[in-house]
Design a protein around this motif. Sequence first.
Motif, PDB file in Angstrom:
ATOM      1  N   ASN A  38      20.061   5.475   6.722  1.00 26.90           N
ATOM      2  CA  ASN A  38      19.354   4.348   6.126  1.00 26.90           C
ATOM      3  C   ASN A  38      18.178   3.922   6.998  1.00 26.90           C
ATOM      4  OD1 ASN A  38      20.833   3.904   3.730  1.00 26.90           O
ATOM      5  ND2 ASN A  38      22.464   2.906   4.891  1.00 26.90           N
ATOM      6  N   SER A  39      17.137   3.451   6.343  1.00 22.74           N
ATOM      7  CA  SER A  39      15.944   2.977   7.043  1.00 22.74           C
ATOM      8  C   SER A  39      15.299   1.908   6.171  1.00 22.74           C
ATOM      9  CB  SER A  39      14.956   4.133   7.265  1.00 22.74           C
ATOM     10  OG  SER A  39      14.562   4.693   6.015  1.00 22.74           O
ATOM     11  N   TYR A  40      14.187   1.359   6.653  1.00 25.67           N
ATOM     12  CA  TYR A  40      13.462   0.392   5.831  1.00 25.67           C
ATOM     13  C   TYR A  40      11.970   0.533   6.084  1.00 25.67           C
ATOM     14  CZ  TYR A  40      11.943  -3.718   3.373  1.00 25.67           C
ATOM     15  OH  TYR A  40      11.311  -4.545   2.486  1.00 25.67           O
ATOM     16  N   PHE A  41      11.211   0.663   4.987  1.00 23.05           N
ATOM     17  CA  PHE A  41       9.754   0.750   5.045  1.00 23.05           C
ATOM     18  C   PHE A  41       9.160  -0.484   4.387  1.00 23.05           C
ATOM     19  CE2 PHE A  41      11.029   4.973   5.923  1.00 23.05           C
ATOM     20  CZ  PHE A  41       9.963   5.665   6.484  1.00 23.05           C
ATOM     21  N   PRO A  42       7.942  -0.861   4.773  1.00 18.66           N
ATOM     22  CA  PRO A  42       7.323  -2.069   4.206  1.00 18.66           C
ATOM     23  C   PRO A  42       7.179  -2.012   2.685  1.00 18.66           C
ATOM     24  CG  PRO A  42       6.140  -1.354   6.160  1.00 18.66           C
ATOM     25  CD  PRO A  42       7.118  -0.263   5.837  1.00 18.66           C
ATOM     26  N   MET A  43       7.104  -3.202   2.078  1.00 15.66           N
ATOM     27  CA  MET A  43       6.954  -3.292   0.627  1.00 15.66           C
ATOM     28  C   MET A  43       5.500  -3.113   0.182  1.00 15.66           C
ATOM     29  SD  MET A  43       7.005  -7.320  -0.424  1.00 15.66           S
ATOM     30  CE  MET A  43       8.686  -7.597   0.103  1.00 15.66           C
ATOM     31  N   PHE A  44       4.558  -3.165   1.112  1.00 15.96           N
ATOM     32  CA  PHE A  44       3.152  -3.112   0.754  1.00 15.96           C
ATOM     33  C   PHE A  44       2.612  -1.684   0.832  1.00 15.96           C
ATOM     34  CE2 PHE A  44       3.709  -7.423   2.608  1.00 15.96           C
ATOM     35  CZ  PHE A  44       3.550  -8.129   1.414  1.00 15.96           C
ATOM     36  N   VAL A  45       1.732  -1.356  -0.125  1.00 19.30           N
ATOM     37  CA  VAL A  45       1.143  -0.024  -0.203  1.00 19.30           C
ATOM     38  C   VAL A  45      -0.373  -0.167  -0.239  1.00 19.30           C
ATOM     39  CG1 VAL A  45       1.213   2.199  -1.404  1.00 19.30           C
ATOM     40  CG2 VAL A  45       3.067   0.545  -1.758  1.00 19.30           C
ATOM     41  N   SER A  46      -1.054   0.599   0.575  1.00 18.16           N
ATOM     42  CA  SER A  46      -2.513   0.562   0.527  1.00 18.16           C
ATOM     43  C   SER A  46      -3.000   1.233  -0.753  1.00 18.16           C
ATOM     44  CB  SER A  46      -3.106   1.269   1.744  1.00 18.16           C
ATOM     45  OG  SER A  46      -2.897   2.666   1.652  1.00 18.16           O
ATOM     46  N   GLU A  47      -4.151   0.800  -1.225  1.00 17.56           N
ATOM     47  CA  GLU A  47      -4.716   1.379  -2.442  1.00 17.56           C
ATOM     48  C   GLU A  47      -4.988   2.865  -2.258  1.00 17.56           C
ATOM     49  OE1 GLU A  47      -8.099   0.156  -5.754  1.00 17.56           O
ATOM     50  OE2 GLU A  47      -8.328  -0.508  -3.668  1.00 17.56           O
ATOM     51  N   ARG A  48      -5.442   3.242  -1.078  1.00 19.41           N
ATOM     52  CA  ARG A  48      -5.731   4.652  -0.793  1.00 19.41           C
ATOM     53  C   ARG A  48      -4.469   5.506  -0.901  1.00 19.41           C
ATOM     54  NH1 ARG A  48      -4.680   7.538   3.298  1.00 19.41           N
ATOM     55  NH2 ARG A  48      -4.114   5.738   4.574  1.00 19.41           N
ATOM     56  N   ALA A  49      -3.358   5.023  -0.311  1.00 26.12           N
ATOM     57  CA  ALA A  49      -2.107   5.785  -0.358  1.00 26.12           C
ATOM     58  C   ALA A  49      -1.564   5.864  -1.786  1.00 26.12           C
ATOM     59  CB  ALA A  49      -1.077   5.161   0.565  1.00 26.12           C
ATOM     60  N   LEU A  50      -1.639   4.748  -2.515  1.00 29.31           N
ATOM     61  CA  LEU A  50      -1.112   4.730  -3.876  1.00 29.31           C
ATOM     62  C   LEU A  50      -1.852   5.706  -4.773  1.00 29.31           C
ATOM     63  CD1 LEU A  50       1.003   3.248  -5.644  1.00 29.31           C
ATOM     64  CD2 LEU A  50      -0.827   1.694  -6.328  1.00 29.31           C
ATOM     65  N   ASN A  51      -3.149   5.878  -4.533  1.00 31.84           N
ATOM     66  CA  ASN A  51      -3.964   6.752  -5.379  1.00 31.84           C
ATOM     67  C   ASN A  51      -3.983   8.207  -4.917  1.00 31.84           C
ATOM     68  OD1 ASN A  51      -4.804   4.747  -7.190  1.00 31.84           O
ATOM     69  ND2 ASN A  51      -6.383   4.034  -5.772  1.00 31.84           N
ATOM     70  N   ALA A  52      -3.215   8.517  -3.897  1.00 30.68           N
ATOM     71  CA  ALA A  52      -3.269   9.875  -3.338  1.00 30.68           C
ATOM     72  C   ALA A  52      -2.748  10.921  -4.311  1.00 30.68           C
ATOM     73  CB  ALA A  52      -2.482   9.930  -2.025  1.00 30.68           C
ATOM     74  N   GLU A  53      -1.731  10.577  -5.116  1.00 27.88           N
ATOM     75  CA  GLU A  53      -1.154  11.538  -6.063  1.00 27.88           C
ATOM     76  C   GLU A  53      -1.490  11.068  -7.476  1.00 27.88           C
ATOM     77  OE1 GLU A  53       1.063  12.506  -8.513  1.00 27.88           O
ATOM     78  OE2 GLU A  53       0.468  14.537  -7.949  1.00 27.88           O
TER      79      GLU A  53
END
Length: 562
Positions: free
Chosen positions: A139-154
């Motif tokens: 188990n781990s935890y990553f932030p809830m926020f996503v940069s616009e650049r990362a979201l648009n990568a795929e």
Amino acid sequence: MDKDQAAPAAETVDATAAAAADLSIADKPAAEHKEPKEKKEKKEKPKKEKVPKEKKPNQQGGGGGGGGKKEVKKETLLGLSVKKSEDYGKWYSEVVVQSELIEYYDVSGCYILRPWSYSIWETIKDFFDAEIKQLGVQNSYFPMFVSERALNAEKDHVEGFAPEVAWVTKSGQSELDVPIAIRPTSETVMYPIYAKWIHSHRDLPLKLNQWNSVVRWEFKHPTPFIRSREFLWQEGHTAFASKEEADVEVLAILELYRRIYEELLAVPVVKGVKSEREKFAGGLYTTTVEAFIPATGRGIQSATSHCLGQNFAKMFEIEFEDDKGAKQMVWQNSWGLSTRSIGVMVMVHSDDKGLVLPPNVAPIQAIVVPIPFKDADRAAVVAAAADVGSQLRAAGVRVKEDARDNYSPGFKYNFWELRGVPIRVELGPRDLANKQVVLVRRDTGAKESAPWEGLGERVKALLATIHADMLARATKERDESIVKITKWEEFMPAIDERKMVLAPWCDEEAVEEDVRKRSAAGEGGSAKTLCMPFEQPELPEGTLCFASGKPAKKWALWGRSY
């Protein structure tokens, strides 16, 4: 990752709206779900105020009565105001509110999970968490926020989720230079980091899971548990050196999801693979467990396990050096199960009296209700009830004694029935004298007398029987709702009769789209493939697709869905 909480991007509004019609008041505030009021007395003919009728306590257990000299509190009428068969949407909304599963919130589409439902989620979580750790998942935890650049990568991935993404655009009164998305799923949050962590075949496999909430904003018909703007889930994200390893894990996780539904929630599911049109955006293939809601005639995607292939690895440059020194792309999976599972359980099992809980997830498996008479020794009955509770607790049963002296036994019966407790244990003066109790099943109402000696083992056995019976009833009802057809002329009559349809199919995306359009004319909206079941009937040579007339490749399960 998963789209089990929101319709796929290709899904048209008509199907979504039709599904919502079955749950038409599900997002109205709790204030609108008031308990029925007592009739007002006519002024010209004053009468004593009537107390709403209750179920009479079991006579063998000593009958009703408030007990002793303690004044019994005036009781409001418990129960639902509508039957499941009359107004399904209102019925569902009343069940989840009055059974204290949820409370409405002032942001539409967001709900408060009360302790009764959160306990069910914890049971699911504890089971699944232990199982995936046996598979080497951490188990781990990553932030809830996503940069616009990362979201648009795929591209395909973001197009699948774009309408549902919520954006943070302001900080206080200041506009942000770059908007930040709140995760609808975490592929684009996690995979840039995977690219930093994975360099060698020795770094593989990487198996991470997180328990979190996600936000999906764009839809018009929120429904508690089934379709909400924020929901709890787990999402697993794994990376492997080979496709073979990834394939094995996809099926291992899917089997755990089947076990959650069938072994914990007593809900039968069909394991299968999604069509190209219905698979996870950007993935290689999607496997699923599909449940069915007979009351509405709709399938419901209940959990999914995806093989992402190497598409995301290419987008985020997740490479490793194999044991021969050559650069390779990783193979990835993602898989998820959400609190939608609780809503599926409610829809499948609950009845006109309220919630019906499968014993394996019930926060309280047995409720002990003492039934003192006015002329009986109340203290002795209450003490015996406490002893019964202790015996059951020692046997591993989740039990509670309801010794409240300002409510009558009948009120307590209704109170705990509404909340779905699997077994009621009644204990009155006669039972005290005979050293026995009366066991009452919530699912069937069946009663039996049981001696105090060996009571813990008897109750545990009865709980196992209740689970088996609930699963068997739900399976029978589900199986009777599957119609096998081979021609288009047979398809729509079955769909309109609220059935699922098993039909030979050519497995072409254009044909599925055509079926969706042709079936949209019905009152319930369009039909689509739910999955291609893993358990395939024999497909005789020369069998033609029911919709296109082309050679059929496999059997597909079709239906309307949530």
